[in-house]
Write a protein that holds these residues in place. Structure first.
Motif, PDB file in Angstrom:
ATOM      1  N   PRO A  84       0.862  -1.189   0.000  1.00  0.00           N
ATOM      2  CA  PRO A  84       0.000   0.000   0.000  1.00  0.00           C
ATOM      3  C   PRO A  84       0.895   1.235   0.000  1.00  0.00           C
ATOM      4  N   GLN A 125       5.082   1.139  -2.985  1.00  0.00           N
ATOM      5  CA  GLN A 125       4.371   2.206  -3.700  1.00  0.00           C
ATOM      6  C   GLN A 125       4.486   3.528  -2.941  1.00  0.00           C
ATOM      7  N   TYR A 154     -14.788   2.798  -7.159  1.00  0.00           N
ATOM      8  CA  TYR A 154     -14.562   1.410  -7.596  1.00  0.00           C
ATOM      9  C   TYR A 154     -15.827   0.802  -8.185  1.00  0.00           C
TER      10      TYR A 154
END
Ligand SMILES: Cc1cc2nc3c(=O)[nH]c(=O)nc-3n(C[C@H](O)[C@H](O)[C@H](O)COP(=O)(O)O)c2cc1C
Length: 322
Positions: free
Chosen positions: A33, A61, A167
């Motif tokens: 994450p 990331q 999403y």
């Protein structure tokens, strides 16, 4: 086909990734994450420490819109032994977007361009990009592609949704095609620089994607791996676990490792139970729980009650096999 495990903030930290590889495995790359503090927080540092991580290769990331911060984090990661980082250009959360980070950075393409120029010039590590296709409107996409095309990214991972779509709704496969046609067809980029991400939760989803993009060599999967931990092995053609008892035992061993590991690192029963109940939201269908059973585990207010309900689930499921 290479299959990647997507970064999932709040779910797939190192404890989760470790349990996943101990019991299922199958992904060709794992992503952390996002890290966003120039001096890593305790939680962020734990998530990337090589000695904490069984999942490999692991790509950390970074979420940043300030090149100095990005480079500072990248330096720390280099010192820890990493050779590649991923830039988050997709996070849709309000607090992130309002600061023009994540998907919010896509709304200021000139600043994004300058930022990319600086990090690609100075970062000692390979950089991949993970992006949405715009903030509000699909018309933003072609300009963003022109910007990305200027830089030597190791991979461009595309989740073909706009920020405003979060999403939900369907993915814009046509926008992924636009990227393929432009970057591979027109700019001569190798097809293996492009990674598709979004809504691949079954072998059927995967077949329809690969039929549409026969040149595609890389797919990233997030929620599909939470809902069906066997997905990477299935898509790699290794098949699913055939024996139903072995399938159940593997799932509960995975569950128990997660539960025990969270108990080891979290203080008190409440946060651990909260975490596990959240995970059941993803696991329930795979484990064969109905709505009533899901409710019963969500009611558990102590480790004793939780463990007893979880045991009951496994016993019931095994006796139903007879
Ligand atoms: C709970 C959750 C957390 C996420 N955290 C991140 C993150 O930290 N970084 C990131 O780039 N994307 C993050 N995403 C987006 C996923 O990586 C992925 O792009 C998205 O879920 C679409 O892929 P999927 O349909 O295979 O899940 C997150 C998504 C979810 C549902």
């Amino acid at each position: 086909m290479k299959l990647y495990f997507a970064p999932l903030e709040g779910v797939a930290g190192y404890i989760f990734r470790n349990a996943f590889v101990h019991h299922y495995c199958g992904a060709d790359r794992y992503f952390t994450p996002f890290l966003s503090n120039p001096i890593l927080s305790h939680k962020e540092r734990n998530d990337v420490l090589p000695e904490n991580n069984a999942a490999s290769p692991l790509i950390p990331q970074i979420l940043a819109n300030n090149s100095e911060y990005f480079l500072e984090i990248a330096k720390t990661l280099k010192d820890l032994g990493y050779s590649e980082v991923n830039l988050n250009l997709g996070c849709p959360s309000g607090t992130v977007v309002s600061k023009k980070r994540g998907a919010g950075f896509l709304s200021v393409p000139d600043s994004l361009d300058t930022f990319l120029g600086e990090i690609f010039e100075k970062c000692p590590l390979k950089i991949s990009l993970k992006t949405r296709i715009g903030m509000e409107d699909i018309s933003e996409w072609s300009h963003l592609l022109e910007i990305f095309a200027k830089y030597p990214f190791s991979e461009l991972i595309i989740h073909p949704r706009l920020r405003r779509e979060l999403y939900g709704g369907s993915v814009h496969r046509d926008a992924f095609k636009t990227a393929f046609d432009y970057l591979v067809g027109k700019k001569g980029l190798s097809a293996d620089k492009l990674v598709y991400n979004g809504d691949i939760c079954s072998a059927e989803d995967f077949s329809s994607l690969t039929a549409e993009f026969p040149e595609l060599t890389k797919v990233m999967i997030g929620r599909g791996a939470l809902k069906n931990p066997e997905i990477f092995n299935i898509l790699h053609g290794k098949g699913e676990i055939k024996n139903p008892k072995e399938k159940l035992d593997t799932f509960y061993a995975y569950h128990d490792e997660l539960f025990d590991s969270y108990r080891n690192i979290m203080y008190g029963e409440k946060p651990v139970l909260f975490k596990m109940k959240e995970l059941w939201g993803w696991f329930s269908e795979y484990a064969g729980l109905d709505a009533k059973e899901l409710k019963s585990i969500r009611k558990a207010s102590s480790f004793t009650a939780y463990t007893s309900t979880r045991r009951q689930f496994q016993t019931q499921a095994i006796s139903a096999l007879r």
